[in-house]
Each structure stands twice: as structure tokens, then as C-alpha cells.
Write a protein that holds these residues in place. Structure first.
Motif, PDB file in Angstrom:
ATOM      1  N   HIS A 188       9.584  13.582 -13.938  1.00 46.20           N
ATOM      2  CA  HIS A 188       9.109  13.899 -15.291  1.00 46.20           C
ATOM      3  C   HIS A 188       7.818  13.145 -15.596  1.00 46.20           C
ATOM      4  O   HIS A 188       7.622  12.617 -16.712  1.00 46.20           O
ATOM      5  CB  HIS A 188      10.186  13.557 -16.326  1.00 46.20           C
ATOM      6  CG  HIS A 188      10.296  14.595 -17.404  1.00 46.20           C
ATOM      7  ND1 HIS A 188      10.678  15.905 -17.159  1.00 46.20           N
ATOM      8  CD2 HIS A 188      10.070  14.528 -18.753  1.00 46.20           C
ATOM      9  CE1 HIS A 188      10.688  16.576 -18.275  1.00 46.20           C
ATOM     10  NE2 HIS A 188      10.316  15.767 -19.280  1.00 46.20           N
ATOM     11  N   THR A 189       6.926  13.068 -14.623  1.00 41.97           N
ATOM     12  CA  THR A 189       5.682  12.323 -14.757  1.00 41.97           C
ATOM     13  C   THR A 189       4.502  13.255 -14.987  1.00 41.97           C
ATOM     14  O   THR A 189       4.630  14.474 -14.935  1.00 41.97           O
ATOM     15  CB  THR A 189       5.441  11.465 -13.501  1.00 41.97           C
ATOM     16  OG1 THR A 189       5.515  12.308 -12.345  1.00 41.97           O
ATOM     17  CG2 THR A 189       6.473  10.352 -13.400  1.00 41.97           C
ATOM     18  N   GLY A 222       0.814  -1.213   0.000  1.00 37.25           N
ATOM     19  CA  GLY A 222       0.000   0.000   0.000  1.00 37.25           C
ATOM     20  C   GLY A 222       0.843   1.256   0.000  1.00 37.25           C
ATOM     21  O   GLY A 222       0.508   2.254  -0.668  1.00 37.25           O
ATOM     22  N   PHE A 223       1.973   1.212   0.726  1.00 36.52           N
ATOM     23  CA  PHE A 223       2.876   2.373   0.737  1.00 36.52           C
ATOM     24  C   PHE A 223       3.445   2.621  -0.648  1.00 36.52           C
ATOM     25  O   PHE A 223       3.547   3.768  -1.110  1.00 36.52           O
ATOM     26  CB  PHE A 223       4.002   2.148   1.740  1.00 36.52           C
ATOM     27  CG  PHE A 223       5.077   3.208   1.702  1.00 36.52           C
ATOM     28  CD1 PHE A 223       4.900   4.409   2.362  1.00 36.52           C
ATOM     29  CD2 PHE A 223       6.253   3.013   0.982  1.00 36.52           C
ATOM     30  CE1 PHE A 223       5.877   5.394   2.317  1.00 36.52           C
ATOM     31  CE2 PHE A 223       7.231   3.977   0.926  1.00 36.52           C
ATOM     32  CZ  PHE A 223       7.040   5.181   1.604  1.00 36.52           C
ATOM     33  N   GLY A 224       3.840   1.547  -1.342  1.00 33.59           N
ATOM     34  CA  GLY A 224       4.391   1.703  -2.687  1.00 33.59           C
ATOM     35  C   GLY A 224       3.381   2.310  -3.644  1.00 33.59           C
ATOM     36  O   GLY A 224       3.726   3.179  -4.464  1.00 33.59           O
ATOM     37  N   VAL A 225       2.115   1.868  -3.553  1.00 34.11           N
ATOM     38  CA  VAL A 225       1.077   2.428  -4.426  1.00 34.11           C
ATOM     39  C   VAL A 225       0.833   3.894  -4.089  1.00 34.11           C
ATOM     40  O   VAL A 225       0.682   4.750  -4.990  1.00 34.11           O
ATOM     41  CB  VAL A 225      -0.226   1.611  -4.296  1.00 34.11           C
ATOM     42  CG1 VAL A 225      -1.366   2.278  -5.064  1.00 34.11           C
ATOM     43  CG2 VAL A 225      -0.014   0.181  -4.796  1.00 34.11           C
ATOM     44  N   ALA A 226       0.809   4.213  -2.779  1.00 33.56           N
ATOM     45  CA  ALA A 226       0.605   5.595  -2.369  1.00 33.56           C
ATOM     46  C   ALA A 226       1.740   6.487  -2.868  1.00 33.56           C
ATOM     47  O   ALA A 226       1.514   7.633  -3.306  1.00 33.56           O
ATOM     48  CB  ALA A 226       0.501   5.676  -0.842  1.00 33.56           C
ATOM     49  N   LEU A 227       2.971   5.982  -2.814  1.00 32.85           N
ATOM     50  CA  LEU A 227       4.110   6.748  -3.323  1.00 32.85           C
ATOM     51  C   LEU A 227       3.964   6.984  -4.824  1.00 32.85           C
ATOM     52  O   LEU A 227       4.258   8.083  -5.323  1.00 32.85           O
ATOM     53  CB  LEU A 227       5.412   6.003  -3.019  1.00 32.85           C
ATOM     54  CG  LEU A 227       6.704   6.649  -3.534  1.00 32.85           C
ATOM     55  CD1 LEU A 227       6.914   8.028  -2.902  1.00 32.85           C
ATOM     56  CD2 LEU A 227       7.908   5.751  -3.260  1.00 32.85           C
ATOM     57  N   MET A 228       3.477   5.990  -5.543  1.00 34.59           N
ATOM     58  CA  MET A 228       3.285   6.136  -6.980  1.00 34.59           C
ATOM     59  C   MET A 228       2.215   7.181  -7.282  1.00 34.59           C
ATOM     60  O   MET A 228       2.346   7.979  -8.216  1.00 34.59           O
ATOM     61  CB  MET A 228       2.883   4.774  -7.573  1.00 34.59           C
ATOM     62  CG  MET A 228       2.759   4.792  -9.097  1.00 34.59           C
ATOM     63  SD  MET A 228       4.316   5.167  -9.924  1.00 34.59           S
ATOM     64  CE  MET A 228       3.866   6.644 -10.839  1.00 34.59           C
ATOM     65  N   VAL A 229       1.171   7.193  -6.475  1.00 36.35           N
ATOM     66  CA  VAL A 229       0.131   8.211  -6.649  1.00 36.35           C
ATOM     67  C   VAL A 229       0.722   9.609  -6.456  1.00 36.35           C
ATOM     68  O   VAL A 229       0.445  10.552  -7.219  1.00 36.35           O
ATOM     69  CB  VAL A 229      -1.038   7.965  -5.672  1.00 36.35           C
ATOM     70  CG1 VAL A 229      -2.015   9.146  -5.688  1.00 36.35           C
ATOM     71  CG2 VAL A 229      -1.764   6.671  -6.031  1.00 36.35           C
ATOM     72  N   ALA A 230       1.573   9.736  -5.429  1.00 37.55           N
ATOM     73  CA  ALA A 230       2.206  11.037  -5.176  1.00 37.55           C
ATOM     74  C   ALA A 230       3.112  11.441  -6.335  1.00 37.55           C
ATOM     75  O   ALA A 230       3.158  12.614  -6.738  1.00 37.55           O
ATOM     76  CB  ALA A 230       2.997  10.973  -3.870  1.00 37.55           C
ATOM     77  N   ILE A 231       3.857  10.480  -6.889  1.00 36.58           N
ATOM     78  CA  ILE A 231       4.729  10.775  -8.027  1.00 36.58           C
ATOM     79  C   ILE A 231       3.907  11.219  -9.232  1.00 36.58           C
ATOM     80  O   ILE A 231       4.342  12.073 -10.026  1.00 36.58           O
ATOM     81  CB  ILE A 231       5.588   9.536  -8.360  1.00 36.58           C
ATOM     82  CG1 ILE A 231       6.631   9.306  -7.260  1.00 36.58           C
ATOM     83  CG2 ILE A 231       6.265   9.686  -9.716  1.00 36.58           C
ATOM     84  CD1 ILE A 231       7.433   8.028  -7.422  1.00 36.58           C
ATOM     85  N   SER A 232       2.714  10.690  -9.352  1.00 34.91           N
ATOM     86  CA  SER A 232       1.868  11.053 -10.499  1.00 34.91           C
ATOM     87  C   SER A 232       1.202  12.423 -10.333  1.00 34.91           C
ATOM     88  O   SER A 232       1.065  13.154 -11.327  1.00 34.91           O
ATOM     89  CB  SER A 232       0.781   9.981 -10.700  1.00 34.91           C
ATOM     90  OG  SER A 232      -0.121  10.350 -11.720  1.00 34.91           O
ATOM     91  N   TYR A 233       0.846  12.794  -9.084  1.00 39.84           N
ATOM     92  CA  TYR A 233       0.029  14.003  -8.902  1.00 39.84           C
ATOM     93  C   TYR A 233       0.758  15.158  -8.215  1.00 39.84           C
ATOM     94  O   TYR A 233       0.353  16.308  -8.393  1.00 39.84           O
ATOM     95  CB  TYR A 233      -1.220  13.654  -8.090  1.00 39.84           C
ATOM     96  CG  TYR A 233      -2.176  12.752  -8.834  1.00 39.84           C
ATOM     97  CD1 TYR A 233      -2.903  13.235  -9.912  1.00 39.84           C
ATOM     98  CD2 TYR A 233      -2.336  11.433  -8.456  1.00 39.84           C
ATOM     99  CE1 TYR A 233      -3.789  12.396 -10.599  1.00 39.84           C
ATOM    100  CE2 TYR A 233      -3.215  10.590  -9.134  1.00 39.84           C
ATOM    101  CZ  TYR A 233      -3.935  11.081 -10.209  1.00 39.84           C
ATOM    102  OH  TYR A 233      -4.796  10.269 -10.888  1.00 39.84           O
ATOM    103  N   ALA A 234       1.793  14.894  -7.410  1.00 38.11           N
ATOM    104  CA  ALA A 234       2.446  15.978  -6.674  1.00 38.11           C
ATOM    105  C   ALA A 234       3.405  16.736  -7.593  1.00 38.11           C
ATOM    106  O   ALA A 234       4.343  16.127  -8.133  1.00 38.11           O
ATOM    107  CB  ALA A 234       3.197  15.422  -5.464  1.00 38.11           C
ATOM    108  N   PRO A 235       3.213  18.043  -7.799  1.00 34.72           N
ATOM    109  CA  PRO A 235       4.084  18.799  -8.716  1.00 34.72           C
ATOM    110  C   PRO A 235       5.573  18.681  -8.407  1.00 34.72           C
ATOM    111  O   PRO A 235       6.373  18.539  -9.363  1.00 34.72           O
ATOM    112  CB  PRO A 235       3.571  20.241  -8.568  1.00 34.72           C
ATOM    113  CG  PRO A 235       2.132  20.069  -8.180  1.00 34.72           C
ATOM    114  CD  PRO A 235       2.088  18.864  -7.294  1.00 34.72           C
ATOM    115  N   PRO A 236       6.016  18.768  -7.142  1.00 39.43           N
ATOM    116  CA  PRO A 236       7.468  18.642  -6.909  1.00 39.43           C
ATOM    117  C   PRO A 236       8.019  17.304  -7.384  1.00 39.43           C
ATOM    118  O   PRO A 236       9.120  17.248  -7.952  1.00 39.43           O
ATOM    119  CB  PRO A 236       7.598  18.792  -5.384  1.00 39.43           C
ATOM    120  CG  PRO A 236       6.366  19.538  -4.973  1.00 39.43           C
ATOM    121  CD  PRO A 236       5.295  19.062  -5.883  1.00 39.43           C
ATOM    122  N   LEU A 237       7.271  16.221  -7.165  1.00 36.61           N
ATOM    123  CA  LEU A 237       7.732  14.898  -7.603  1.00 36.61           C
ATOM    124  C   LEU A 237       7.589  14.746  -9.117  1.00 36.61           C
ATOM    125  O   LEU A 237       8.400  14.065  -9.763  1.00 36.61           O
ATOM    126  CB  LEU A 237       6.948  13.803  -6.883  1.00 36.61           C
ATOM    127  CG  LEU A 237       7.171  13.718  -5.362  1.00 36.61           C
ATOM    128  CD1 LEU A 237       6.321  12.617  -4.737  1.00 36.61           C
ATOM    129  CD2 LEU A 237       8.646  13.488  -5.050  1.00 36.61           C
TER     130      LEU A 237
END
Length: 958
Positions: free
Chosen positions: A918-919, A898-913
Motif C-alpha cells: 500500500h505504498t 545496500g540490499f535493504g535500501v534497494a528493496l525499499m526502492v522496489a517497494i516504493s516504485y514497483a506496482p506489484p509491491l
């Protein structure tokens, strides 16, 4: 009891109080104490001259001079790597070297780019950060394990009593020098190798050096030259005085003692690499070689397409990074550390992380007897007095238990108790040997003196008798100590009717001196029929592995009879049978090891009959004809004959063996490809403990030298902990394979899209190196760690041990990696090219900032993360359905996924990430498609397991 002492006013030979002044003996060698070969053959008076001292001891000035010349009386400190070397070693792992080189080249590429690409700098920093993180985790785990091991106390005593200038002083054992006269009493630890010059019923326990727990009498008389440990007029560092008192002259200190000789032998023994070390090193070489080769091919393919050298290199670097499992070193270290903590909860301290897994591959256990299989506490189990035996329950020195129908044997036990010099000490009593703690540090009942006499004192108490009152009613007036020629001990006591001799000893010696019997209510002459009954009873007790003592008495008219008078015309009272009882949990542990296909070989310094009796009691020997080999027979064997002996599928006992014998046997087993575990507690075990694949020392009763040499220390001294540790070790290996499948399968999912893009002519990578690092460390490490914490499977001890030659990447493991990884690779490649192709934009018009491209690489990263979540569930079992194992039975794995999926969501939507990776944001349809494809590995693997179960219902998981 009066004990004569040396006259402290005896004249000294030199002005400084030594026998020979300040001149060194002719054979003295700088750096070691004088050890004339003839010392055991000299009379006590001659010993002082030979060792350049006197009965008054050394002078203070002379002692200082000798200390400066020969150095302190201590063993060399174990060579330990400095902290900085331990930390630096973390960067020599092949994966670390590959990543360091890749980071360095990437920094160089960033410097050569024109204009410079911030993404290249981010990649270089990220790769270097991975190396530092792995090194930090590995160092922390190893440093913690080593510091814990160093907390074990040293064995050698801190102070001892010596004569200096005729005065008795207490000095540090470090300051002891050759020529010092040491004063020994029962309970003292011997601080150096010494020649006895005065002995009053002095006995020592040489178990730390010989492995035999019997008390051995010492004499001041000359003896014939021979093996040092056979000299009955010498005592040795690390042993204990268990009875009597005496004085001895130091002839060797520190590394030149027998204790030091074994220490040097252990130091010279090479530390063996564990099977996992060998296999991980081989795997790292193969993976690194493949990564470099494929990276070079990709670079060569892309370079002619017109792209710059730097751009082509960065692309090829992404391929290399995709193939290197960056999270593997940290995952492996932490997984092993989890095994260490699990074993610690079961009283097994692991000093080296890799030793955890080595236990799981053990094929042979060479086990000591005393203190490992047994409790190292003599216990009377039967008393015989002319009729049926009287069983005695309870074990050890705690006087809890009873003698069955004790009334007919009360006189026998009274006489046996009076004929003892040992003392029984309750928990918390001062005095006695320091190694007197039970499991978890709890104090226990102990014996100060001979362990055989201690067993007699305990059985007297179990019979409900007050020995103190008996001693007051019949005080001792004289004694004839035990010696190995007579094999008897006699004490004379004053009674209301006169005097009485109490005698105990070997039945073969004592019964021949008897003329009468008193047992079972009968008193009369000792007939031939009685002698036959005594012999039969003694044989029956000995056949059970018991040590047998006979007990007799005689009425006397004088307080000072001649020895011949006191020990003849005796009245036989009966026999006492005793043994060092096996630990109650050992039998089940031996049976568990047998089921696991592990061969157990007893290797002991004890007598063959005693060793075989204990081996039968615990289940090591079950057949009527075990092969019993002594050290003398081993000496007569060459290596070929020894190999042939070990190759036989027989029950094997090795008795009366030396440290050299034990290490030779371990080497021979390893020559045959066996993974050998060795148990032991004495200094004599240290060389074999270090040379073995896994050395197992006793923590409570073991010596410091043994604990230093071992890779594992049993805090409760129980062989049963070995069986538990093997079970956990096997689970560790299974779990390592699980997370290898997990980690390498997604590497295929990362690599294949890149290769597909290369050969399809797409100019950009479907997934960047920074994204790959984010998957490897952010999304994969925690689930891999959760897989490493999976408990052992129920049948793990019903499987044979794996071969030393078995590879981590077996055909089954590689096949499963390709199966699961291939499904992921096809899915994410299809997603990437479907998204790119649906845009209608030609390949050559795509740039890094094209929105469709950013969405496509985001979908590739998210697809790998989601499929790995379901992949983690799939690899938890080899054949069993995840539904039967329980999807929710490993909550840590679900949380990590679940943590890995949550991190992926953040990489997709959080502007700094988004800026770093480059996502781009994905919509609900994208997530639904990815989730559906992500379940395919789990569903496909469930189908594979079902097919395996139908094809081979009784198959053993691989």
C-alpha cells in the motif's frame, strides 16, 4: 620368548562345556552379568566355577542363551530427540508462540470482517511465514551441528578373541557374554570387564577410566577385596593391553561394566542451560509481555473512538508486531553458526550452537592433565651417569633429536633398551591401539607396549644406536617381569663372554642392590659418596617433575639364574629422567586465559607431584605454595568446607580424583556463580563434561563417552584451542549485543509513530504490520548477520569475563537502544505528521487509498530503512570512531544495507509491491530529506563516543 598356555583339553564341568551346566549362579541378576563380590579374592581355578564357565570357555549354545538373557555387550545408545521433535521445538520459542497466536487471531479477524480486507489476510500469512522461516533456519543450524557430531567414531572395539568349546574364535564384541574367556595380547582393546586367569607380563593402560597414563601390571593371583579399579587381577572395558598377554573371564558386559557405570553417571548429570539461553528466555518474556500490554492499551484507547472491534484489533496488532523482533531468532541462530564455523577452522567442533557464547563467559576452566596439557607421550629429557646430566632434545615417540655427548652413556642406554618389551612403530605400521592419530588425522609414531619403555626405545635411537643389532648380538634367554613389590624388571641375555642381566627400576630399590659403578670412564665399587651423588641426582631430576629410572647390569655364568642372583651385586650405570611433555602451545594459552581473568584449576587422577610439575611447566602454578588437594581429602570435606576452599584466590590442584569428585567440584563452582568449562578425554571425565556449563572433550585421543557428553570437541586435542575458542566466544557475545542494539532501536522507530498517531487521534496507522515485517526480515536481518560476523576486537582477551548475572540488556545497552531508537522515532514521526499536515486534509477524511497517506507511510518505512543503514555503521564499535575502524572494513555490512535500501526502492516504485504494501512512489526531494535525517543517528553516536573517549580515555568497552 616362550609363554605357557592353558591346555585346551582340560576337562569341563558340565556336559555343554561349562563348569556348572545351565544353572545360573545364585547371585545372577536378570539383565546383568554375574559379579560375585569375592571374584578378585578367588584363585584362577575357582574363578571358572564362580562365573559358571571353564578354561575351555562357553559352548556356542550356552553363549547364545546368555546373550539372549543379558543382552548385547554395548553401552545404551544416547537418547536423541527425533527429528520431528527437534523441528517442533523451534515453534516453542516465546517469540514464535506470540507470532503464531497473532497470526491465528488475524486469520480469525479476516473471517469476521465485513467486507473482508485483503490486507488483513496478507498480514496473517506474512506473520505465519516469519514463524516458518525462523523455524527452518534454527532447525537447519542445529541439525547440521548434531549430524557433524554424530560422525565421531565409537571407541569400543568391534571384535575380540575368545575361547568357545576350547577353540579360539574371533567374535563381535556385541556378542560377548559373562563367562566368556577372552584372549588378550599387547595392542588389544579390552572388550568387557574381566577377571584375569592367566597373565604373562600383562600390562594395561587404564587412562580412559582413571586418567592416569601409566601402564599397570596385571596378575592372575588372588587379591584382597577393595575398590573395583584397584583390583590388579581385573581388566576393564575401554582400556588397552599395552604389554604381554593373558586370558581373562568376562564378569560384566555393557552397562554393568565400570565403563557403563560412568556412562550412567554421565547420563544422569543434568545438562546445564547456558547463560545466553537464560538471558534470551528472560528477554523474550519481557518483550512479549510488554508487546501484549502496550497492544492492549492501544486497543482500549482506540475502541471508544467509534472504530469497529476488528479494525481496532488490527491496529493494536500492528503495535505488537512492531515490538516483537521477528528477525532475532534467525539472526541469533545464524550468528552462532558463524561462530561454530570460525571455531571449526581452529580445530574446535561445537555440538550445540549456544555453547559458542557460553565459552565467552567462562570464568573457571577445570582441566585434565594427560593428553590435554601434555602430549600423552613419555619422553626422556635427561640421562645422568655420574657427571653433568646429558640433555635429550625432541619430544614424543618420533626418534628425532639427539642426546648431548652420547658416548659416555651409550652402555647405559644399551642396557636400558635391552630391558624392554615395548615396540616402537613408525607411522602407517599395523597393530597397536587405534587412538594413534595426531592433529587433523595424521598418523604419528606410536608405542606398542609400556609408554615408559617406549620412551627408552626412542632415546636409544636418538643416541644413534641400532637396538635391533644389539638384540641380535645379545639375544634374550629369560626374564623376571616387573612387579609392584620389587619395582624392578630384569632380562638375561647371552653374550660372547657368557650371560648378562640387564636391570631397570625405581632408584630406591635398584641402587640398594648395587655394589659397583661404571660411569664417566670409571669402573669400581659403589662408595658412600657415590650413593649420596646418586640420591642428589635423583632428587634433582624428581624436582623437575621427571619420572626417574635407574639402570644396572651384572655378568652371570648361567642362562637361568635365580631371581635373587640376577638382581644382586649389580653394577650401577646411571639414571634416566623422563616426563610426559607439555604441549608447546599450552603455555601461551594458559597466559592468555590468565589475562582474560579466567581461573585454571588442574583436576587429574595423577600423582600430586606429577600434577604440580606439569602445572608449573605450563604456567598454571607460579607461586611457591599452591594448594594441592587429593580425592581422599575431598571425601573428608562437607559442602561448606569445599565452598570455602574454592573461594580462596589460591592456585589449586586437585589430584587423585574420581569422576564423582570432579563432578562435585564443578557443581561447587557453579554454586558460587561461576561459569565452568571442563576438559577431559577419558570416560572418567564424562559426568563432569556433561554437568559443566561447557564440556570440552578431546577428539583425537578422547573416548566416545567423553565426546558424547561434551558440548565442544577439540579435534587437535590442544588446550590452546580453548583459549582461541574463548576469544571467539566473547566476540560472539559482543556481536549479539551489537545486533540487539541494531534490531531494537528500529523497533522504537516503528512503535513511537503508531503511539503518536493513536494519541493524536489519527485514524490510520503510520506504518502497517506488513511494512514492519518487510523491514524486520527484508531490510534488517542481513545487516544484523553482518554485524554478527564482526571479528573479535583486539583487546577482547584483556577484559575480565562477564558475570553470569550480567544481563544482555544492561544499562549501557538499553541506554544506547533508547538513544539511537529515540532519534529515529523523532525523525520518522516528524516526517509522517509533516507530510500529512502539509496536505491540509482533516484527519477524519483520510482513508487507506488517500494518495498523501500512502506517500506518508512510504516515507516512514523508507526513513526507518535509511536510518538503520547508518545505525548499522554506528553500532559496529562501542567507543572507537567508525572512521578509525574503517567504514569499508566490513563490506558484507555495506552490501546488506545496500540490499535493504534497494528493496525499499522496489517497494516504493514497483506496482506489484505497491499493491502488497500500500505504498506510493517518492520524489527526489523526499529521498534527500530522508537521507539527511537518516545520518543523524550515526552523527549523534559519533559525538557520544567522542565524549566517552574524552571523559574516560582508558575505559574498557562495554
Amino acid at each position: 620368548m616362550m609363554r605357557p598356555a592353558l591346555d585346551p583339553s582340560a576337562p569341563a564341568g558340565g556336559k555343554d562345556g561349562t563348569a556348572g551346566g545351565k544353572d545360573e549362579p545364585a547371585d545372577a541378576v536378570p539383565g546383568r552379568g554375574p559379579r560375585p563380590a569375592e571374584v578378585p579374592e578367588l584363585a584362577p581355578g575357582e574363578v571358572f566355577a564362580a562365573l559358571d564357565t571353564s578354561p575351555r570357555g562357553l559352548s556356542a549354545a550356552r553363549a547364545r542363551d546368555l546373550l539372549e538373557r543379558y543382552g548385547p555387550n554395548e553401552l545404551p545408545r544416547a537418547r536423541r530427540r527425533p527429528v520431528w521433535r527437534q523441528l517442533a521445538a523451534q515453534f516453542t520459542d516465546l517469540f514464535a508462540v506470540v507470532l503464531i497466536v497473532a497470526s491465528g487471531i488475524t486469520f480469525l479477524a479476516y473471517g469476521l470482517q465485513e467486507p473482508r480486507d485483503v490486507g488483513t489476510l496478507q498480514l496473517a500469512v506474512a506473520i505465519l511465514g516469519v514463524v516458518l522461516l525462523n523455524a527452518g533456519i534454527g532447525f537447519a543450524q542445529e541439525y547440521s551441528a548434531e549430524r557433524t557430531a554424530q560422525a565421531l567414531e565409537a571407541m569400543v572395539p568391534h571384535t575380540c578373541r575368545v575361547l568357545r568349546d576350547g577353540e579360539r574364535l574371533e567374535v563381535s564384541t556385541r556378542d560377548l557374554v559373562p563367562g566368556d574367556v577372552v584372549v588378550l595380547e599387547a595392542g588389544d582393546a579390552v572388550p568387557a570387564d574381566c577377571r584375569v586367569v592367566e597373565a604373562h607380563e600383562l600390562s594395561v593402560n587404564n587412562a580412559p577410566l582413571t586418567g592416569e597414563s601409566n601402564a599397570v601390571g596385571r596378575t592372575a593371583d588372588p587379591v584382597a577385596a577393595g575398590a573395583p579399579l584397584d583390583a590388579r587381577n581385573c581388566v576393564f572395558m575401554g582400556t588397552d593391553a599395552v604389554a604381554g598377554s593373558g586370558r581373562a573371564v568376562v564378569h560384566a558386559t555393557g552397562a554393568e561394566t565400570e565403563f557403563g557405570r560412568i556412562y550412567r553417571l554421565a547420563e544422569a548429570a543434568p545438562r546445564q542451560k547456558t547463560p545466553l539461553q537464560i538471558q534470551v528466555a528472560s528477554m523474550a518474556r519481557r518483550v512479549a509481555g510488554a508487546a501484549l500490554a502496550i497492544g492492549a492499551v492501544v486497543f482500549a484507547v482506540r475502541l471508544p473512538t467509534g472504530q469497529s472491534v476488528v479494525t481496532s484489533f488490527v491496529f493494536a496488532l500492528g503495535v505488537m508486531v512492531a515490538m516483537v523482533p521477528e528477525g532475532l531468532p534467525a539472526t541469533l541462530s545464524v550468528s552462532l553458526a558463524i561462530g561454530v564455523r570460525r571455531m571449526a577452522r581452529r580445530h574446535a567442533l561445537i555440538k550445540q550452537l549456544l555453547a559458542v557464547e557460553a565459552l565467552g563467559s567462562t570464568t573457571v576452566v577445570c582441566t585434565d592433565k594427560t593428553g590435554t596439557l601434555t602430549q600423552a607421550e613419555m619422553t626422556v629429557t635427561q640421562v645422568w651417569a655420574g657427571g653433568p646430566p646429558h640433555p635429550v632434545d625432541g619430544v614424543g615417540y618420533a626418534p628425532s633429536g639427539e642426546v648431548a655427548d652420547a658416548t659416555p652413556v651409550r652402555e647405559l642406554l644399551r642396557v636400558a633398551g635391552l630391558c624392554c618389551n615395548a615396540r616402537l612403530l613408525p607411522p602407517g605400521s599395523p597393530g597397536g591401539p587405534e587412538r594413534s592419530r595426531g592433529p587433523e588425522g595424521r598418523e604419528r609414531w606410536r608405542v606398542l607396549g609400556d609408554t615408559t619403555e617406549g620412551a627408552l626405545l626412542v632415546v636409544v635411537a636418538k643416541a644413534g644406536m641400532d637396538l635391533g643389532a644389539e638384540e641380535e648380538a645379545a639375544p634374550r634367554v629369560t626374564e623376571f617381569p616387573f612387579d609392584s613389590d620389587r619395582k624392578l624388571m630384569t632380562t638375561v641375555h647371552r653374550t660372547g663372554a657368557g650371560y648378562q642381566a640387564c636391570v631397570k627400576g625405581a632408584p630406591g630399590e635398584l641402587v640398594g642392590r648395587c655394589t659397583g659403578v661404571e660411569w664417566e670412564g670409571r669402573r669400581g665399587p659403589l662408595t658412600g659418596e657415590d650413593r649420596a651423588a646418586v640420591a642428589a641426582a635423583g632428587d634433582a631430576l624428581a624436582a623437575q617433575g621427571l619420572r626417574v629410572l635407574a639402570v644396572a647390569r651384572r655378568e652371570l655364568d648361567s642362562a637361568r639364574p635365580a631371581q635373587g642372583e640376577a638382581e644382586s651385586g649389580l653394577t650401577l650405570l646411571g639414571l634416566v629422567g623422563m616426563l610426559d611433555p607439555p604441549r608447546p602451545e599450552v603455555t601461551d594459552a594458559v597466559a592468555a586465559c590468565r589475562r582474560a581473568g579466567i581461573r585454571i584449576v588442574m583436576v587429574t587422577g595423577d600423582h600430586p607431584l606429577t600434577g604440580e610439575a606439569v602445572a608449573r611447566r605450563v604456567g598454571i602454578v607460579r607461586r611457591p605454595d599452591p594448594v594441592v588437594v587429593t580425592g581422599a581429602r575431598l571425601d573428608a570435606m562437607n559442602d561448606e568446607a569445599l565452598d570455602a576452599l574454592l573461594a580462596e584466590p589460591s592456585e589449586l590442584l586437585l589430584c587423585r580424583v574420581s569422576p564423582e569428585h570432579k563432578m562435585r567440584v564443578v557443581t561447587a563452582f557453579q554454586r558460587r556463580g561461576e561459569v565452568v568449562a571442563v576438559t577431559g578425554d577419558g570416560a572418567n571425565d564424562a559426568p563432569a563434561l556433561k554437568h559443566a556449563d561447557i564440556g570440552v572433550a578431546m577428539g583425537a585421543s578422547g573416548t566416545d563417552v567423553a565426546r558424547e557428553a561434551a558440548a565442544m570437541v577439540l579435534l587437535d586435542d590442544s588446550f590452546a584451542s580453548i583459549a582461541t575458542a574463548v576469544r571467539l566466544g566473547r566476540a560472539v557475545y559482543q556481536n549479539i549485543r551489537k545486533f540487539l542494539v541494531y534490531l531494537f532501536s528500529h523497533n522504537i522507530g516503528e512503535l513511537v509513530p503508531i503511539l503518536a498517531a493513536t494519541f493524536a487521534g489519527f485514524p490510520l496507522v503510520p506504518i502497517s504490520a506488513v511494512q514492519i515485517l518487510a523491514i524486520d526480515l527484508g531490510s534488517d536481518v542481513l545487516p544484523a548477520l553482518a554485524l554478527g560476523a564482526e571479528p573479535p576486537e583486539p583487546d577482547v582477551m584483556d577484559r575480565p569475563p562477564r558475570s553470569r548475572r550480567e544481563r544482555l540488556f544492561s544499562a549501557a545497552v538499553v541506554g544506547r537502544i533508547l538513544f539511537l531508537g529515540g532519534i529515529q522515532a523523532v525523525c520518522v514521526s516528524a516526517v509522517f505528521f509533516w507530510h500529512i499536515g502539509s496536505s491540509g486534509i482533516p484527519f477524519d477524511e483520510f482513508t487507506k487509498d488517500t494518495p498523501v497517506y500512502r506517500e506518508a507511510i512510504t516515507m516512514v518505512q523508507a526513513g526507518i530503512v535509511l536510518s538503520q543503514f547508518f545505525n548499522a555503521l554506528a553500532v559496529r564499535t562501542d567507543r572507537q570512531s567508525i572512521l578509525k575502524a574503517g567504514i569499508l572494513s566490513n563490506p558484507a555490512l555495506l552490501a546488506a544495507g545496500g540490499f535493504g535500501v534497494a528493496l525499499m526502492v522496489a517497494i516504493s516504485y514497483a506496482p506489484p509491491l505497491q499493491a502488497v504494501f500500500h505504498t506510493a512512489p517518492l520524489d527526489a526531494v523526499d529521498w534527500a530529506v530522508l537521507a539527511g535525517l537518516g545520518t543523524l543517528p550515526l552523527l549523534a553516536d559519533e559525538a557520544r563516543k567522542a565524549w566517552l573517549r574524552r571523559a574516560d580515555p582508558k575505559g574498557v568497552p562495554r
